[in-house]
Design an enzyme around this catalytic site. Structure first.
Site, PDB file in Angstrom:
ATOM      1  N   GLU A 175      -3.599  10.802  10.254  1.00  0.00           N
ATOM      2  CA  GLU A 175      -2.702  11.424   9.380  1.00  0.00           C
ATOM      3  C   GLU A 175      -2.079  12.605   9.938  1.00  0.00           C
ATOM      4  O   GLU A 175      -2.886  13.613  10.586  1.00  0.00           O
ATOM      5  CB  GLU A 175      -3.197  11.663   7.994  1.00  0.00           C
ATOM      6  CG  GLU A 175      -2.327  11.994   6.908  1.00  0.00           C
ATOM      7  CD  GLU A 175      -3.023  12.443   5.637  1.00  0.00           C
ATOM      8  OE1 GLU A 175      -2.363  12.414   4.614  1.00  0.00           O
ATOM      9  OE2 GLU A 175      -4.142  12.509   5.618  1.00  0.00           O
ATOM     10  N   ARG A 202       0.823  -0.971   0.220  1.00  0.00           N
ATOM     11  CA  ARG A 202       0.080  -0.013  -0.097  1.00  0.00           C
ATOM     12  C   ARG A 202       0.960   1.311   0.016  1.00  0.00           C
ATOM     13  O   ARG A 202       1.136   1.997  -0.938  1.00  0.00           O
ATOM     14  CB  ARG A 202      -0.945   0.007   1.406  1.00  0.00           C
ATOM     15  CG  ARG A 202      -2.071   0.798   1.120  1.00  0.00           C
ATOM     16  CD  ARG A 202      -1.663   2.329   1.625  1.00  0.00           C
ATOM     17  NE  ARG A 202      -1.605   2.495   2.930  1.00  0.00           N
ATOM     18  CZ  ARG A 202      -1.031   3.685   3.403  1.00  0.00           C
ATOM     19  NH1 ARG A 202      -1.089   4.637   2.552  1.00  0.00           N
ATOM     20  NH2 ARG A 202      -0.796   3.631   4.520  1.00  0.00           N
TER      21      ARG A 202
END
Length: 514
Positions: free
Chosen positions: A152, A22
């Protein structure tokens, strides 16, 4: 937060989530085919023994869908489906439904871990973002998915305003979330900051199950991962060979040895398989590792200085815990202008050749002379050097007398080869996927006629000096895989790349067949 979450420092074991498939695929120029993704996933689970694999992102492309589905079908058959995870987004359930459609069981939702990202990129208030994330988690949970949440830019978010992060995690604690994943998205933290921020997290939320996800922009990623592990995180994210955007992610081999040798915690990674998995990903990604990359670099178990070889001979004085045998590798003592008697003796032992003192002195002088001319002498070259010095050359005992290689647009390459072996001239011909492949297949056919075989090619590397001249000398380095023995590396040099490869092949034949 799920009651199964471990308290800070309770478990001695650290989970590894590998995200080569990923985050690693964000490396410039890297895109794995569905078949390659499956091959890497198998290697990570069956060979490297990683705990979890992030196998892709939801809603990216049709190729991603096929690749992810193939991995999940394999994982279900082998009882590891719950260890396959997929990145999803805050998109009103589209990612969650995509994960369910391909057969996934775990979604890693990407939320904003800094108020700056929330307000500028999403143009949202923190409260509105928290609410959307909560709705997404509840929806995914109703679909039967295990939910993890990425915050994030958590590193900058904590630096700028820990209150934002605190409020977010406090909200998540009351939702069906298995893990909170804390990324240093831009690789900006120091180990001291990681320790401090993790202390804040665990002081406020002692039962939190946390993963640390580091990036390497300042070259600090392994130190940061170790700081997170010592602080009590449950898991750390890695990629093979440190693949990833910009400077990349936490390399799995480096983290493995750092955890095992420098902390009181443990991981289940199979160290002897690290080189295999690294080599596989180098081949499929086209991204070569530097020669000095810890654990898996080509030269990291090579001693060049004669003093070091002497110290090792007398008592392993220049060895540390990173012994090459630990990783299915061997110590190499390079031959060049810095070599001494001990370096030569180590190489003579390896190839099984005995020389008297006078012969050794002459051979060593020749090695130093070649080193002064910037010529590298490998263990494979040593028999040829000895033969030249003692006027007993072995070069030419197996001789590729002639070859013809035809390549043409739209036509399968074809080769015809003539080989002199034990004064007998033998011939072979074959088609191949490329010119050199056709040559090797023709060579194998020729030698098969006299009952001879040679090792399998495992790596092929071309080095061209800078300058861009079309007539520049090309060095072709070929690695041959031998059963129950260390790999054999042979080198050919010519202005023609194919001719250099054939030189390296002929050298291998003289070493293996004579």
């Amino acid at each position: 937060m799920n009651a199964s979450g471990q308290k800070k420092n309770k478990s001695a074991y650290v989970e590894i989530l590998d995200t080569t498939l990923r985050d690693g695929e964000q490396t410039p120029g890297v895109a794995f085919t569905p078949a390659e993704k499956l091959q890497i996933a198998k290697a990570l689970i069956l060979r490297a023994k990683v705990d979890r694999v992030e196998i892709g992102s939801a809603r990216v492309s049709e190729g991603e869908r096929i690749g992810v589905r193939n991995i999940l079908e394999w994982a279900e058959k082998h009882g590891v489906l719950e260890r396959m995870e997929i990145l999803g987004f805050i998109d009103g359930g589209k990612s969650a439904n995509w994960v369910c459609d391909v057969g996934g069981k775990v979604i890693n939702l990407l939320a904003k871990g800094s108020e700056k990202h929330c307000r500028i990129q999403l143009r949202s208030t923190p409260e509105a973002h928290y609410r959307k994330v909560a709705e997404e988690i509840e929806l995914a949970h109703r679909l039967g998915l295990t939910v993890n949440v990425y915050l994030e830019d958590w590193s900058n978010g904590t630096r700028d305003d820990f209150g934002y992060v605190y409020n977010f995690i406090k909200m998540l604690q009351n939702l069906p979330v298995e893990r909170i994943m804390l990324p240093d998205t831009l690789g900006v933290l120091t180990p001291d900051e990681v320790s401090c921020y993790m202390e804040w997290i665990f002081a406020a939320f002692p039962d939190l199950k946390v993963d640390f996800h580091g990036h390497n922009d300042y070259g600090m990623v392994t130190a940061n991962s170790i700081a997170a592990i010592k602080a009590g995180v449950s898991g750390v994210h890695t990629t093979i060979n440190g693949l990833g955007e910009r400077t990349g992610n936490q390399p799995l081999p480096t983290l493995t040895v750092a955890v095992q040798d420098m902390t009181d915690r443990k991981i289940k990674i199979a160290e002897k398989q690290l080189l295999y998995v690294s080599s596989l990903v180098q081949t499929l990604s086209g991204k070569r590792c530097a020669w000095n990359t810890p654990v898996i670099g080509s030269d990291v178990f090579t001693q060049t200085c004669g003093v070091h070889a002497d110290g090792d001979k007398k008592g392993d004085l220049y060895a540390n815990k990173l012994l090459p045998e630990r990783f299915s590798r061997n110590r190499i003592y390079a031959l060049g202008k810095l070599s001494g008697k001990a370096s030569l003796e180590k190489n003579l032992e390896e190839i099984g050749i005995e020389l008297d003192d006078e012969q050794r002195k002459r051979v060593l002088a020749e090695i130093i002379r070649l080193g002064d001319k910037k010529k590298q002498v490998t263990a494979a070259d040593l028999p040829f050097v000895i033969g030249s010095v003692l006027n007993q050359p072995i070069s030419g005992k197996v001789q590729i007398v002639d070859y013809q290689i035809e390549t043409r647009h739209g036509v399968t390459p074809h080769s015809v080869v003539a080989v002199k072996y034990e004064n007998e001239l033998i011939h072979g011909s074959a088609n191949g996927d490329g010119g050199y492949d056709a040559f090797v297949k023709a060579l194998r056919k020729a030698l098969k006629g006299v009952g001879k075989t040679f090792p399998k090619l495992s790596d092929y590397e071309v080095r061209i000096p800078p300058g861009g001249k079309t007539d520049a000398l090309v060095e072709t380095r070929i690695t041959w895989e031998r059963e129950n023995d260390r790999p054999l590396i042979t080198v050919g040099v010519d202005s023609d790349q194919l001719a250099a490869a054939i030189q390296a092949t002929e050298k291998m034949l003289n070493l293996v067949l004579v």
